[in-house]
Write an enzyme that holds these catalytic residues in place. Structure first.
Site, PDB file in Angstrom:
ATOM      1  N   SER A 139       0.816  -1.226   0.000  1.00 11.16           N
ATOM      2  CA  SER A 139       0.000   0.000   0.000  1.00 11.16           C
ATOM      3  C   SER A 139       0.847   1.273   0.000  1.00 11.16           C
ATOM      4  O   SER A 139       0.359   2.336  -0.370  1.00 11.16           O
ATOM      5  CB  SER A 139      -0.949   0.002   1.194  1.00 11.16           C
ATOM      6  OG  SER A 139      -0.223  -0.092   2.395  1.00 11.16           O
ATOM      7  N   ASP A 386      -3.430   6.424  11.648  1.00 12.12           N
ATOM      8  CA  ASP A 386      -2.601   5.797  10.620  1.00 12.12           C
ATOM      9  C   ASP A 386      -1.293   6.578  10.543  1.00 12.12           C
ATOM     10  O   ASP A 386      -1.251   7.699  10.025  1.00 12.12           O
ATOM     11  CB  ASP A 386      -3.360   5.831   9.286  1.00 12.12           C
ATOM     12  CG  ASP A 386      -2.532   5.305   8.111  1.00 12.12           C
ATOM     13  OD1 ASP A 386      -1.321   5.053   8.283  1.00 12.12           O
ATOM     14  OD2 ASP A 386      -3.109   5.154   7.018  1.00 12.12           O
ATOM     15  N   HIS A 389       0.846   5.348   6.247  1.00 15.45           N
ATOM     16  CA  HIS A 389       0.682   5.922   4.904  1.00 15.45           C
ATOM     17  C   HIS A 389       0.922   7.432   4.956  1.00 15.45           C
ATOM     18  O   HIS A 389       1.190   7.976   6.021  1.00 15.45           O
ATOM     19  CB  HIS A 389      -0.719   5.590   4.376  1.00 15.45           C
ATOM     20  CG  HIS A 389      -0.964   4.119   4.325  1.00 15.45           C
ATOM     21  ND1 HIS A 389      -1.640   3.446   5.319  1.00 15.45           N
ATOM     22  CD2 HIS A 389      -0.576   3.189   3.435  1.00 15.45           C
ATOM     23  CE1 HIS A 389      -1.674   2.150   5.032  1.00 15.45           C
ATOM     24  NE2 HIS A 389      -1.020   1.959   3.886  1.00 15.45           N
TER      25      HIS A 389
END
Ligand SMILES: *[C@@H]1O[C@H](CO)[C@@H](O)[C@H](O)[C@H]1NC(C)=O
Ligand SMILES: *[C@@H]1O[C@H](CO)[C@@H](O)[C@H](O)[C@H]1NC(C)=O
Ligand SMILES: *[C@@H]1O[C@H](CO)[C@@H](O)[C@H](O)[C@H]1NC(C)=O
Ligand SMILES: *[C@@H]1O[C@H](CO)[C@@H](O)[C@H](O)[C@H]1NC(C)=O
Ligand SMILES: *[C@@H]1O[C@H](CO)[C@@H](O)[C@H](O)[C@H]1NC(C)=O
Ligand SMILES: *[C@@H]1O[C@H](CO)[C@@H](O)[C@H](O)[C@H]1NC(C)=O
Ligand SMILES: *[C@@H]1O[C@H](CO)[C@@H](O)[C@H](O)[C@H]1NC(C)=O
Length: 410
Positions: A139, A386, A389
């Site tokens: 990702s 998060d 990312h």
């Protein structure tokens, strides 16, 4: 303007009039460049060759693009607007999901010895005409792919591009250029039970370290390949299957420790490239680890906190957190070194250090969350932040600018 490190400068046309003298100058330049190659590691060094207006004179500039600092620059950044990118992902659209401090969009990476070329999406598309640029990995690589799609999308009329998703492969196409920018999902590079592009959250992770053809057949012929694989390996050991996922009971499963199991997988990957890649056609890149920011005490924050609430990059030069694994980095380094001795060059794009400074550039809570956020989590935002990312526009745009510098150079 950053200072340009001038290695060779032949200023006057008079001095190098005859072709013999030009040849001598060229020879000297080559020697100097060779000397620099010996002094620094190849992978760290990026060469600029600029032909000056004076036809006989030329300047060579050498530069380590990965060593530098972040400079606040709200004039030239961001390179595109979050809202204006038709293919923005809800995982990365921090502004849309309520982030108020937008300073993370305004930082430029300034290498110590030179300037990064500003990304010109039109020039990049020209370079990609009739070609495939494919990101392969997890990702984080998808994060970078979305960034690249947004960067070029800003110069293409909507009627002249398309997006096509088919299983693990996602294809953005600029029809006028017959150019594609693709992303292929394979988080562990080799085959694993996490290969499903949607349902890959399996509790018991299993890899087939010796098998890659199922994935590789989809991307081997691309013109530019950009690989990554790191975070999915960050555990003490990994279950390895010798056998197939169709009939696992006929196979043999054993746990292998990190980083050895990572090395096994990368060797399978390297052997595939060695045999199957057309050296005359395909350019290869490997993105180094993208660091996470889970522990605020590493950068002088409060113990128990993470990237949530951060609004400024780390300013301490040379800061190294704990969100990357030096052991795994050196595995990559040695596998790439090995490939080089076999005549295959894979350029490492060493973004680990530069991204390590950017503790404030993660989505934290400002993204779409796939699972419903519980009351308890809402009361403790850091619990569902998060810190892996990156918000877009943001840090991966700079990774792509570095990649662009290499692609233009080749
Ligand atoms: C990556 O870049 C950083 C900063 O320039 C450097 O300290 C580190 O050694 C590099 N790592 C590799 C594997 O090249
Ligand atoms: C850029 O930042 C400076 C300093 O924070 C501010 O004064 C200026 O208004 C900003 N410019 C833009 C275009 O946002
Ligand atoms: C970007 O590249 C295109 C095509 O090479 C060129 O025509 C244009 O002038 C460039 N734009 C800038 C701002 O340099
Ligand atoms: C379009 O690009 C593909 C590679 O992505 C190439 O195989 C094909 O020949 C190109 N088509 C034309 C008409 O050039
Ligand atoms: C999707 O990919 C599969 C396997 O590569 C291929 O057989 C199929 O034709 C593709 N489907 C579409 C709609 O492109
Ligand atoms: C690559 O290019 C070289 C030199 O042009 C040529 O001799 C060689 O056959 C080519 N290799 C392949 C696999 O096309
Ligand atoms: C959430 O945060 C609270 C307070 O910081 C902490 O006590 C708790 O253990 C966390 N819960 C989870 C599931 O991480």
């Amino acid at each position: 303007m950053a200072k340009q490190q001038q290695v060779v400068h032949v200023p006057s046309a008079r001095a190098v009039r005859s072709s013999f003298q030009s040849l001598v100058a060229l020879l000297i330049a080559s020697l100097v460049v060779a000397a620099i190659y010996l002094r620094e590691s190849n992978d760290q060094l990026f060469q600029y060759w600029t032909t000056q207006k004076d036809p006989a004179g030329f300047t060579t500039t050498s530069c380590n693009l990965f060593s530098g600092k972040w400079v606040y620059d709200n004039k030239s950044y961001p390179l595109y607007k979050e809202k204006e990118c038709a293919f923005m992902s809800d995982q990365l659209a921090c502004e849309k999901f309520g982030r108020k401090d937008l300073n993370y969009q305004f930082w430029r990476w300034q290498p110590h010895q030179c300037d990064l070329p500003r990304l010109n999406a039109t020039a990049l598309l020209e370079r990609l005409r009739n070609k495939r640029l494919v990101y392969v990995g997890d990702s984080l690589n998808r994060n970078q792919w979305v960034s690249m799609v947004c960067l070029v999308d800003s110069v293409i009329p909507p009627a002249l591009r398309s997006m096509h998703n088919n299983g693990s492969m996602n294809i953005f196409k600029a029809t006028e250029y017959n150019a594609t920018i693709e992303f292929y999902w394979s988080p562990l590079m080799v085959e694993s039970n996490s290969d499903d592009p949607v349902n890959h959250r399996v509790p018991d992770r299993i890899v087939r370290v010796q098998a890659i053809e199922k994935h590789a057949r989809h991307w081997t012929n691309a013109d530019f390949l950009i690989f990554n694989t790191y975070l999915w390996w960050r555990r003490r050991q990994m279950k390895v299957l010798w056998g197939t996922f169709e009939n696992p009971e006929d196979g043999i499963c054993k746990a292998v420790k990190l980083p050895r199991v990572y090395e096994m997988a990368l060797q399978t990957w390297a052997q595939w490239l060695e045999v199957h890649v057309d050296r005359n056609k395909t350019q290869l890149f490997f993105m180094s680890m993208s660091p996470t920011h889970q522990k605020a005490d590493k950068w002088g924050g409060i113990r128990g906190e993470n990237c949530y609430g951060e609004t400024e990059p780390v300013t301490k030069q040379g800061y190294v957190g704990d969100g990357a694994s030096p052991r795994m980095m050196s595995v990559v380094d040695s596998v790439l070194g090995d490939l080089k001795t076999r005549g295959l060059n894979v350029q490492m794009i060493n973004i680990t250090q530069l991204a390590d400074y950017r503790k404030e550039a993660h989505p934290s809570i400002y993204r779409k969350h796939w699972e419903t956020v519980t009351e308890e989590q809402l009361a403790n935002p850091k619990n569902y932040s998060d810190c892996i990312h990156w918000c877009l526009p943001g840090v991966p745009d700079v990774w792509n600018e570095i990649l662009y510098a290499y692609i233009l150079q080749l």
